[in-house]
Scaffold this active site. Structure first.
Site, PDB file in Angstrom:
ATOM      1  N   GLU A 253      -0.192   9.621   1.145  1.00 56.50           N
ATOM      2  CA  GLU A 253      -0.915  10.605   1.945  1.00 56.50           C
ATOM      3  C   GLU A 253      -1.045  10.174   3.408  1.00 56.50           C
ATOM      4  O   GLU A 253      -0.992  11.009   4.310  1.00 56.50           O
ATOM      5  CB  GLU A 253      -2.320  10.829   1.369  1.00 56.50           C
ATOM      6  CG  GLU A 253      -3.128  11.829   2.193  1.00 56.50           C
ATOM      7  CD  GLU A 253      -4.508  12.092   1.606  1.00 56.50           C
ATOM      8  OE1 GLU A 253      -4.780  13.249   1.281  1.00 56.50           O
ATOM      9  OE2 GLU A 253      -5.297  11.140   1.477  1.00 56.50           O
ATOM     10  N   ASP A 254      -1.189   8.870   3.633  1.00 54.71           N
ATOM     11  CA  ASP A 254      -1.483   8.395   4.987  1.00 54.71           C
ATOM     12  C   ASP A 254      -0.315   8.496   5.951  1.00 54.71           C
ATOM     13  O   ASP A 254      -0.515   8.464   7.161  1.00 54.71           O
ATOM     14  CB  ASP A 254      -1.982   6.948   4.937  1.00 54.71           C
ATOM     15  CG  ASP A 254      -3.386   6.845   4.371  1.00 54.71           C
ATOM     16  OD1 ASP A 254      -4.214   7.709   4.704  1.00 54.71           O
ATOM     17  OD2 ASP A 254      -3.649   5.915   3.597  1.00 54.71           O
TER      18      ASP A 254
ATOM     19  N   ARG B 226      -8.973   3.647  11.583  1.00 56.29           N
ATOM     20  CA  ARG B 226      -7.527   3.806  11.416  1.00 56.29           C
ATOM     21  C   ARG B 226      -6.928   4.913  12.300  1.00 56.29           C
ATOM     22  O   ARG B 226      -5.719   4.956  12.492  1.00 56.29           O
ATOM     23  CB  ARG B 226      -7.213   4.129   9.946  1.00 56.29           C
ATOM     24  CG  ARG B 226      -7.704   3.082   8.940  1.00 56.29           C
ATOM     25  CD  ARG B 226      -6.807   1.874   8.887  1.00 56.29           C
ATOM     26  NE  ARG B 226      -7.229   0.920   7.869  1.00 56.29           N
ATOM     27  CZ  ARG B 226      -6.865   0.977   6.590  1.00 56.29           C
ATOM     28  NH1 ARG B 226      -6.072   1.950   6.173  1.00 56.29           N
ATOM     29  NH2 ARG B 226      -7.273   0.074   5.732  1.00 56.29           N
TER      30      ARG B 226
ATOM     31  N   ARG C 104       0.908  -1.329   7.575  1.00 56.05           N
ATOM     32  CA  ARG C 104       1.404  -0.084   6.990  1.00 56.05           C
ATOM     33  C   ARG C 104       2.247   0.736   7.968  1.00 56.05           C
ATOM     34  O   ARG C 104       2.804   1.759   7.594  1.00 56.05           O
ATOM     35  CB  ARG C 104       0.231   0.772   6.495  1.00 56.05           C
ATOM     36  CG  ARG C 104      -0.636   0.091   5.453  1.00 56.05           C
ATOM     37  CD  ARG C 104      -1.503   1.094   4.725  1.00 56.05           C
ATOM     38  NE  ARG C 104      -0.658   2.050   4.007  1.00 56.05           N
ATOM     39  CZ  ARG C 104      -1.119   3.184   3.495  1.00 56.05           C
ATOM     40  NH1 ARG C 104      -2.388   3.505   3.616  1.00 56.05           N
ATOM     41  NH2 ARG C 104      -0.325   4.011   2.851  1.00 56.05           N
TER      42      ARG C 104
ATOM     43  N   CYS D 126      -5.178   9.965  -1.850  1.00 56.05           N
ATOM     44  CA  CYS D 126      -4.285   9.009  -1.172  1.00 56.05           C
ATOM     45  C   CYS D 126      -2.914   8.921  -1.824  1.00 56.05           C
ATOM     46  O   CYS D 126      -1.926   8.576  -1.178  1.00 56.05           O
ATOM     47  CB  CYS D 126      -4.873   7.604  -1.195  1.00 56.05           C
ATOM     48  SG  CYS D 126      -6.609   7.478  -0.789  1.00 56.05           S
TER      49      CYS D 126
ATOM     50  N   HIS E 194     -11.997   6.472   5.542  1.00 59.86           N
ATOM     51  CA  HIS E 194     -11.255   7.662   5.944  1.00 59.86           C
ATOM     52  C   HIS E 194     -12.168   8.887   5.821  1.00 59.86           C
ATOM     53  O   HIS E 194     -13.126   8.878   5.053  1.00 59.86           O
ATOM     54  CB  HIS E 194     -10.042   7.892   5.023  1.00 59.86           C
ATOM     55  CG  HIS E 194      -8.861   7.033   5.326  1.00 59.86           C
ATOM     56  ND1 HIS E 194      -8.121   6.407   4.343  1.00 59.86           N
ATOM     57  CD2 HIS E 194      -8.263   6.702   6.496  1.00 59.86           C
ATOM     58  CE1 HIS E 194      -7.130   5.723   4.897  1.00 59.86           C
ATOM     59  NE2 HIS E 194      -7.197   5.885   6.201  1.00 59.86           N
TER      60      HIS E 194
ATOM     61  N   ASP F  95       0.812  -1.229   0.000  1.00 60.03           N
ATOM     62  CA  ASP F  95       0.000   0.000   0.000  1.00 60.03           C
ATOM     63  C   ASP F  95       0.843   1.275   0.000  1.00 60.03           C
ATOM     64  O   ASP F  95       0.299   2.366   0.165  1.00 60.03           O
ATOM     65  CB  ASP F  95      -0.908   0.009   1.233  1.00 60.03           C
ATOM     66  CG  ASP F  95      -1.940  -1.105   1.196  1.00 60.03           C
ATOM     67  OD1 ASP F  95      -2.908  -0.986   0.435  1.00 60.03           O
ATOM     68  OD2 ASP F  95      -1.776  -2.104   1.920  1.00 60.03           O
TER      69      ASP F  95
ATOM     70  N   ILE G 293      -8.190  -1.325  -4.165  1.00 59.10           N
ATOM     71  CA  ILE G 293      -7.599  -1.473  -2.828  1.00 59.10           C
ATOM     72  C   ILE G 293      -7.859  -0.222  -1.985  1.00 59.10           C
ATOM     73  O   ILE G 293      -6.996   0.273  -1.251  1.00 59.10           O
ATOM     74  CB  ILE G 293      -6.092  -1.819  -2.891  1.00 59.10           C
ATOM     75  CG1 ILE G 293      -5.330  -0.888  -3.840  1.00 59.10           C
ATOM     76  CG2 ILE G 293      -5.876  -3.266  -3.291  1.00 59.10           C
ATOM     77  CD1 ILE G 293      -3.808  -1.051  -3.772  1.00 59.10           C
TER      78      ILE G 293
END
Length: 255
Positions: free
Chosen positions: A65-66, A133, A85, A250, A163, A60, A244
């Protein structure tokens, strides 16, 4: 205005990315072409794009961005809620890339978890979705760091979306795309809310870039509403990333 963007090329392992969608596995070659077209669209908005290489062990990791929040004052390295992640946030090339642009880098620490896909920037204020998350402690740490640097943040309770930005996109000039549970959220009453129907909810994940709005391909009603507001639209196919749980925002850090 945005000046810089950081992206990461997907690796062949993208087919093993986390997903709740029932749309099959991404086709790597197709994802690669879509990523190149995404970078090309970003370049049209006048930003400088830093491209990081693929990381095979993190399927991933193209969803950069995450792992960081880039503000006007500092970069904040997150602590992803998805355990597979978590180590992405410490990848040396990402830290090195951010250090080229930021003198100050802050870090979220355990037991806080937060992914920046849950954070929407409106000027110097940041809306933070408490989600599967992003936990309360992660949001608390994030707000404390923002306030330390003269910025502000607030928590948005959510229960349906993966999100916060799965169903929200701030397009500047007080215009806000809203889908699903956010249509009635009190926190967003002051905005000019542009409602996106559930069948096009994925299309709500757009990004404003210097007067342009990048819109995912295949959501004509969303595109029409954005064009009606006077924005120049750039349509980008992200169908392989949708498989995904990934969208337009993202795939980049924008600052």
């Amino acid at each position: 205005m945005f000046k810089n963007v950081i992206v990461r090329i997907p690796s062949p392992s993208i087919s093993e990315g986390i997903t709740s969608a029932d749309e099959g596995k991404p086709i790597y070659e197709k994802a690669l072409v879509q990523h190149e077209n995404y970078v090309s669209a970003l370049t049209k908005t006048g930003v400088n794009v830093t491209v990081l290489g693929p990381v095979e062990e993190f399927p991933d990791s193209c969803f950069v961005e995450d792992v960081a929040l880039c503000t006007s004052k500092c970069a904040i390295i997150t602590r992803p809620g998805a355990e597979t992640r978590r180590e992405e946030a410490a990848l040396p090339d990402m830290i090195a890339a951010l250090k080229k642009f930021y003198d100050v880098i802050e870090y979220i620490e355990a037991p806080g978890t937060i992914e920046a896909g849950d954070i929407m920037m409106v000027g110097d204020h940041f809306y933070i979705g408490e989600s599967a998350r992003t936990n309360a402690e992660g949001a608390r740490q994030m707000i404390a760091i923002l306030e330390k640097h003269g910025l502000s943040g607030q928590v948005v309770q959510m229960s349906e979306m993966l999100h916060l930005k799965t169903g929200l996109a701030y397009l500047e000039n007080n215009n806000l795309l809203v889908a699903g549970e956010f249509k009635t959220a009190a926190e967003f009453e002051k905005f000019n809310r542009v409602e996106v129907e559930m069948k096009e909810a994925y299309g709500a994940n757009c990004i404003w870039m210097n007067g342009y709005v990048l819109v995912p391909e295949g959501y004509p009603n969303v595109q029409e509403k954005i064009e009606a507001l006077g924005y120049k639209v750039l349509v980008v196919d992200t169908s392989e990333y949708r498989k995904i749980d990934g969208g337009l925002s993202c795939l980049s850090l924008r600052f």
